[in-house]
Design a protein around this motif. Structure first.
Motif, PDB file in Angstrom:
ATOM      1  N   ASP A  41     -38.294  25.678-107.995  1.00  0.00           N
ATOM      2  CA  ASP A  41     -38.091  24.389-107.351  1.00  0.00           C
ATOM      3  C   ASP A  41     -38.772  24.303-106.010  1.00  0.00           C
ATOM      4  OD1 ASP A  41     -34.726  25.480-106.931  1.00  0.00           O
ATOM      5  OD2 ASP A  41     -36.387  25.765-105.560  1.00  0.00           O
ATOM      6  N   GLY A  42     -38.921  25.438-105.332  1.00  0.00           N
ATOM      7  CA  GLY A  42     -39.664  25.426-104.087  1.00  0.00           C
ATOM      8  C   GLY A  42     -38.973  24.724-102.947  1.00  0.00           C
ATOM      9  N   ASP A  43     -37.726  24.220-103.129  1.00  0.00           N
ATOM     10  CA  ASP A  43     -37.056  23.490-102.066  1.00  0.00           C
ATOM     11  C   ASP A  43     -36.315  24.459-101.161  1.00  0.00           C
ATOM     12  OD1 ASP A  43     -37.938  21.164-103.050  1.00  0.00           O
ATOM     13  OD2 ASP A  43     -36.110  20.698-104.165  1.00  0.00           O
ATOM     14  N   ALA A  44     -36.564  24.403 -99.857  1.00  0.00           N
ATOM     15  CA  ALA A  44     -35.783  25.189 -98.914  1.00  0.00           C
ATOM     16  C   ALA A  44     -34.509  24.439 -98.602  1.00  0.00           C
ATOM     17  CB  ALA A  44     -36.585  25.418 -97.651  1.00  0.00           C
ATOM     18  N   PRO A  45     -33.343  25.117 -98.595  1.00  0.00           N
ATOM     19  CA  PRO A  45     -32.105  24.386 -98.316  1.00  0.00           C
ATOM     20  C   PRO A  45     -32.141  23.784 -96.937  1.00  0.00           C
ATOM     21  CG  PRO A  45     -31.729  26.752 -98.284  1.00  0.00           C
ATOM     22  CD  PRO A  45     -33.146  26.531 -98.778  1.00  0.00           C
ATOM     23  N   GLY A  46     -31.618  22.569 -96.794  1.00  0.00           N
ATOM     24  CA  GLY A  46     -31.612  21.908 -95.494  1.00  0.00           C
ATOM     25  C   GLY A  46     -30.494  22.431 -94.611  1.00  0.00           C
ATOM     26  N   HIS A  47     -30.642  22.311 -93.309  1.00  0.00           N
ATOM     27  CA  HIS A  47     -29.607  22.750 -92.365  1.00  0.00           C
ATOM     28  C   HIS A  47     -28.835  21.545 -91.894  1.00  0.00           C
ATOM     29  CE1 HIS A  47     -30.946  26.907 -92.037  1.00  0.00           C
ATOM     30  NE2 HIS A  47     -32.169  26.412 -92.150  1.00  0.00           N
ATOM     31  N   GLY A  48     -27.505  21.633 -91.900  1.00  0.00           N
ATOM     32  CA  GLY A  48     -26.673  20.540 -91.428  1.00  0.00           C
ATOM     33  C   GLY A  48     -26.605  20.511 -89.909  1.00  0.00           C
ATOM     34  N   PRO A  49     -26.078  19.457 -89.323  1.00  0.00           N
ATOM     35  CA  PRO A  49     -25.973  19.365 -87.863  1.00  0.00           C
ATOM     36  C   PRO A  49     -25.038  20.436 -87.324  1.00  0.00           C
ATOM     37  CG  PRO A  49     -24.759  17.610 -88.896  1.00  0.00           C
ATOM     38  CD  PRO A  49     -25.515  18.297 -89.978  1.00  0.00           C
ATOM     39  N   GLY A 142     -28.212  20.028-100.982  1.00  0.00           N
ATOM     40  CA  GLY A 142     -29.345  19.419-101.674  1.00  0.00           C
ATOM     41  C   GLY A 142     -30.181  20.428-102.425  1.00  0.00           C
ATOM     42  N   GLY A 143     -30.434  21.608-101.788  1.00  0.00           N
ATOM     43  CA  GLY A 143     -31.248  22.638-102.436  1.00  0.00           C
ATOM     44  C   GLY A 143     -30.613  23.131-103.709  1.00  0.00           C
ATOM     45  N   ARG A 144     -29.266  23.375-103.622  1.00  0.00           N
ATOM     46  CA  ARG A 144     -28.566  23.849-104.812  1.00  0.00           C
ATOM     47  C   ARG A 144     -28.578  22.794-105.902  1.00  0.00           C
ATOM     48  NH1 ARG A 144     -25.250  26.143-100.937  1.00  0.00           N
ATOM     49  NH2 ARG A 144     -23.783  24.412-101.008  1.00  0.00           N
ATOM     50  N   THR A 145     -28.476  21.546-105.540  1.00  0.00           N
ATOM     51  CA  THR A 145     -28.491  20.473-106.536  1.00  0.00           C
ATOM     52  C   THR A 145     -29.834  20.410-107.249  1.00  0.00           C
ATOM     53  OG1 THR A 145     -26.952  19.208-105.203  1.00  0.00           O
ATOM     54  CG2 THR A 145     -28.185  17.999-106.870  1.00  0.00           C
ATOM     55  N   VAL A 146     -30.925  20.517-106.481  1.00  0.00           N
ATOM     56  CA  VAL A 146     -32.260  20.487-107.087  1.00  0.00           C
ATOM     57  C   VAL A 146     -32.471  21.691-107.998  1.00  0.00           C
ATOM     58  CG1 VAL A 146     -34.727  20.637-106.589  1.00  0.00           C
ATOM     59  CG2 VAL A 146     -33.266  19.125-105.236  1.00  0.00           C
ATOM     60  N   ARG A 147     -32.066  22.877-107.495  1.00  0.00           N
ATOM     61  CA  ARG A 147     -32.216  24.087-108.308  1.00  0.00           C
ATOM     62  C   ARG A 147     -31.422  23.990-109.604  1.00  0.00           C
ATOM     63  NH1 ARG A 147     -32.187  26.639-103.288  1.00  0.00           N
ATOM     64  NH2 ARG A 147     -29.945  27.012-103.395  1.00  0.00           N
ATOM     65  N   GLY A 148     -30.220  23.489-109.496  1.00  0.00           N
ATOM     66  CA  GLY A 148     -29.399  23.355-110.700  1.00  0.00           C
ATOM     67  C   GLY A 148     -30.010  22.409-111.706  1.00  0.00           C
ATOM     68  N   LEU A 150     -33.244  21.607-111.970  1.00  0.00           N
ATOM     69  CA  LEU A 150     -34.439  22.223-112.557  1.00  0.00           C
ATOM     70  C   LEU A 150     -34.068  23.283-113.583  1.00  0.00           C
ATOM     71  CD1 LEU A 150     -36.752  22.574-109.437  1.00  0.00           C
ATOM     72  CD2 LEU A 150     -37.055  21.044-111.383  1.00  0.00           C
ATOM     73  N   LEU A 151     -33.024  24.050-113.307  1.00  0.00           N
ATOM     74  CA  LEU A 151     -32.576  25.064-114.261  1.00  0.00           C
ATOM     75  C   LEU A 151     -32.135  24.421-115.565  1.00  0.00           C
ATOM     76  CD1 LEU A 151     -31.931  27.993-114.892  1.00  0.00           C
ATOM     77  CD2 LEU A 151     -29.675  27.662-113.849  1.00  0.00           C
ATOM     78  N   ARG A 152     -31.384  23.326-115.451  1.00  0.00           N
ATOM     79  CA  ARG A 152     -30.945  22.635-116.674  1.00  0.00           C
ATOM     80  C   ARG A 152     -32.129  22.082-117.451  1.00  0.00           C
ATOM     81  NH1 ARG A 152     -26.870  20.924-113.162  1.00  0.00           N
ATOM     82  NH2 ARG A 152     -27.885  18.913-112.798  1.00  0.00           N
ATOM     83  N   TYR A 153     -33.098  21.479-116.736  1.00  0.00           N
ATOM     84  CA  TYR A 153     -34.279  20.947-117.409  1.00  0.00           C
ATOM     85  C   TYR A 153     -35.078  22.066-118.077  1.00  0.00           C
ATOM     86  CZ  TYR A 153     -33.505  16.556-114.857  1.00  0.00           C
ATOM     87  OH  TYR A 153     -32.974  15.400-114.371  1.00  0.00           O
ATOM     88  N   GLY A 154     -35.219  23.208-117.360  1.00  0.00           N
ATOM     89  CA  GLY A 154     -35.953  24.331-117.921  1.00  0.00           C
ATOM     90  C   GLY A 154     -35.308  24.865-119.185  1.00  0.00           C
ATOM     91  N   LEU A 155     -33.970  24.986-119.155  1.00  0.00           N
ATOM     92  CA  LEU A 155     -33.264  25.474-120.340  1.00  0.00           C
ATOM     93  C   LEU A 155     -33.386  24.490-121.501  1.00  0.00           C
ATOM     94  CD1 LEU A 155     -30.039  26.952-118.679  1.00  0.00           C
ATOM     95  CD2 LEU A 155     -31.952  28.208-119.714  1.00  0.00           C
ATOM     96  N   ALA A 156     -33.338  23.206-121.180  1.00  0.00           N
ATOM     97  CA  ALA A 156     -33.471  22.197-122.236  1.00  0.00           C
ATOM     98  C   ALA A 156     -34.862  22.248-122.869  1.00  0.00           C
ATOM     99  CB  ALA A 156     -33.197  20.804-121.669  1.00  0.00           C
ATOM    100  N   LEU A 157     -35.890  22.395-122.003  1.00  0.00           N
ATOM    101  CA  LEU A 157     -37.254  22.490-122.523  1.00  0.00           C
ATOM    102  C   LEU A 157     -37.424  23.742-123.366  1.00  0.00           C
ATOM    103  CD1 LEU A 157     -40.152  21.462-122.616  1.00  0.00           C
ATOM    104  CD2 LEU A 157     -40.597  22.684-120.474  1.00  0.00           C
ATOM    105  N   LEU A 158     -36.876  24.847-122.902  1.00  0.00           N
ATOM    106  CA  LEU A 158     -36.953  26.100-123.661  1.00  0.00           C
ATOM    107  C   LEU A 158     -36.287  25.944-125.021  1.00  0.00           C
ATOM    108  CD1 LEU A 158     -37.851  29.056-123.503  1.00  0.00           C
ATOM    109  CD2 LEU A 158     -35.585  29.612-122.605  1.00  0.00           C
ATOM    110  N   ALA A 159     -35.147  25.268-125.041  1.00  0.00           N
ATOM    111  CA  ALA A 159     -34.462  25.044-126.321  1.00  0.00           C
ATOM    112  C   ALA A 159     -35.289  24.162-127.249  1.00  0.00           C
ATOM    113  CB  ALA A 159     -33.099  24.398-126.067  1.00  0.00           C
ATOM    114  N   LEU A 160     -35.933  23.133-126.662  1.00  0.00           N
ATOM    115  CA  LEU A 160     -36.772  22.259-127.485  1.00  0.00           C
ATOM    116  C   LEU A 160     -37.915  23.024-128.138  1.00  0.00           C
ATOM    117  CD1 LEU A 160     -37.010  19.034-125.277  1.00  0.00           C
ATOM    118  CD2 LEU A 160     -35.851  19.270-127.484  1.00  0.00           C
ATOM    119  N   LEU A 161     -38.440  24.034-127.431  1.00  0.00           N
ATOM    120  CA  LEU A 161     -39.543  24.823-127.974  1.00  0.00           C
ATOM    121  C   LEU A 161     -39.055  25.907-128.927  1.00  0.00           C
ATOM    122  CD1 LEU A 161     -41.686  25.264-124.742  1.00  0.00           C
ATOM    123  CD2 LEU A 161     -42.192  23.769-126.675  1.00  0.00           C
TER     124      LEU A 161
END
Length: 478
Positions: A41-49, A142-148, A150-161
């Motif tokens: 995902d390449g996203d660095a987690p953001g820092h809160g205030p 936000g970072g964890r949400t994006v990673r999660g 992408l992981l779900r999409y990756g697993l779905a694509l792997l299953a499709l193949l």
């Protein structure tokens, strides 16, 4: 054969007797199942205030003019000073990290009341409310949400193949089970592809006698002798086959009834700018002229192997119509090497879109080709199968698919791998003669066990081992 699975430029070179490499049928490039890579995902987690630092609000008291120690006043907020003469009461010290609210003071000079400490996810005063992730560790969710995601999409694509692939491979393994019917053996209509050394002067009379000795107790009736390749413009110089007359005469003498066909091929410009272009009328006319000269030399027929030939090529069908008219007028045979048939409906379209090489033909197109020739030999090797059982099941499937659309008047031959290479598309430990023969017999048993015009074609003589010939003899000739 081709540079990819299914093409004949990826072929073993001729052996240690000095034979030069040449073009010939291969089955299936090479080509390609697909590989799965994990996405980052390449996203660095953001820092809160971060809550502001809190200073100690208490100050050190000093003595007043009367010698008494005045009560300590709270630290003024925002530069505000207490009113004259009043001794401010001391404010309670803030707890934890809590900061006093900005500039808050009572109008009568009293010390401001202490604000309650924030609890749980409550935002501190004077700042934005942190997210759940910020409240827990100062890092955004936000970072964890994006990673999660992408992981779900990756697993779905792997299953499709993987799910269709595993399903197809399981079906091939099941296809390899069972017992072939009695009588599903040679009909005496088999063939073998022979290298260019037989017509360029390297082979001698003794070689022909040894070949005759090997073939006499088999079912081989046709020899596809490499006599090309054709030039890209369709021409073929006679210098390409200088010893053809000698070979034809020697074979007819040593092996009565065995027919010698000129194996002619070339690379088509269907996937690159170089090669033969069948869409050009002048090229097709030149091929016809080359065929006339070859037949005039004494060959019993012509065997064409043009690759990569895409499913639905109408120019090829038109050429076969013209060739059929020519060969019939000369009582000669017309045969072709054919690509494999779609293992799944329209699979050649999918493979062509994803790899640029539509390796397979549709079953309908295979039938169109088969109706225009006397013999059609399926290049049922270079299949990308990793195990003998899967390869054998695949050959069984191909045999059935070909039988379903090949006219009874056309000889159908299934290719056997008489060569040993390890590369993408072909694994020597999987694509073996015993597995191929068993697959052929199973497909024949299930589809048309009593078909007369049927056989196998051995590819290729100069790469064959004694074990290959023995397996052919024991499992097919019997």
């Amino acid at each position: 054969m081709d540079s990819e699975p299914g093409r004949r430029e990826h072929v073993p070179t001729e052996g240690a007797d000095g034979e030069a490499p040449w073009r010939g049928p291969t089955a299936p490039d090479s080509e390609d199942a697909g590989q799965t890579s994990a996405a980052s995902d390449g996203d660095a987690p953001g820092h809160g205030p971060t809550p502001p630092d809190v200073e100690d609000a208490r100050q050190t008291p000093t003595e007043g003019a009367d010698g008494k120690t005045p009560r300590q006043a709270p630290a003024p907020s925002g530069g505000e000073a207490p009113s004259d003469g009043e001794t401010p009461r001391q404010a309670p010290a803030p707890s934890g990290d809590e900061a006093p609210s900005d500039g808050e003071a009572s109008s009568d000079g009293e010390a401001p009341r202490q604000a309650p400490a924030p609890s749980g996810d409550e935002a501190p005063s004077g700042g934005e409310a942190p997210s759940e992730g910020e409240a827990r560790g100062g890092r955004g969710s936000g970072g964890r949400t994006v990673r999660g995601r992408l992981l779900r999409y990756g697993l779905a694509l792997l299953a499709l193949l993987l799910v269709p692939l595993l399903t197809a491979e399981t079906a091939l393994r099941v296809n390899y089970t069972g017992t072939p019917e009695q009588g599903t053996t040679t009909r005496g209509r088999d063939a073998v592809w022979l290298g260019h050394a037989w017509v360029d002067g390297r082979k001698k009379d003794q070689d022909v006698r040894e070949l005759a000795q090997r073939l006499k107790r088999t079912g081989i009736r046709d020899l596809y002798v490499h006599s090309g390749p054709l030039e890209d413009d369709g021409t073929l110089p006679a210098s390409a086959y200088p010893r053809a007359r000698w070979l034809i005469s020697a074979v007819h003498r040593e092996l009565p009834g065995v027919r010698v066909q000129a194996w002619l091929g070339d690379k088509l410009a269907s996937e690159s700018p170089d090669g033969m272009r069948l869409e050009r009328a002048a090229t097709r006319t030149a091929i016809l002229a080359s065929t006339r000269r070859v037949l005039a030399t004494g060959y019993d027929g012509v065997h064409f192997d043009l690759e990569p030939l895409h499913s639905g090529d109408r120019h090829y069908l038109g050429l076969l119509d013209q060739l059929r008219t020519l060969t019939r007028a000369r009582h000669a045979l017309l045969s072709v090497a054919a690509h494999q048939i779609d293992p799944l409906p329209a699979f050649h379209s999918f493979w062509g879109t994803t790899t640029g090489h539509p390796k397979w033909w549709s079953q309908a197109y295979f039938g169109q080709v088969a109706r225009r020739v006397d013999q059609i030999a399926v290049m049922s090797y270079d299949t990308m199968q990793p195990l003998q059982s899967l390869y054998g099941g695949y050959v069984a499937q191909q045999t059935s698919l070909a039988l379903e659309v090949t006219p009874k008047t056309t000889d159908l031959l299934m290719g056997l791998p008489f060569y040993h290479e390890n590369r993408f598309g072909h694994w020597a430990h999987a694509e073996t003669v015993p597995a191929a023969v068993r697959g052929v017999r199973l497909g024949l048993s299930r589809t048309d066990a009593h078909r007369a015009r049927f056989g196998v074609a051995l590819y290729v003589d100069f790469a064959a081992t004694e074990a290959d010939w023995r397996a052919y003899q024991e499992n097919w000739v019997r």
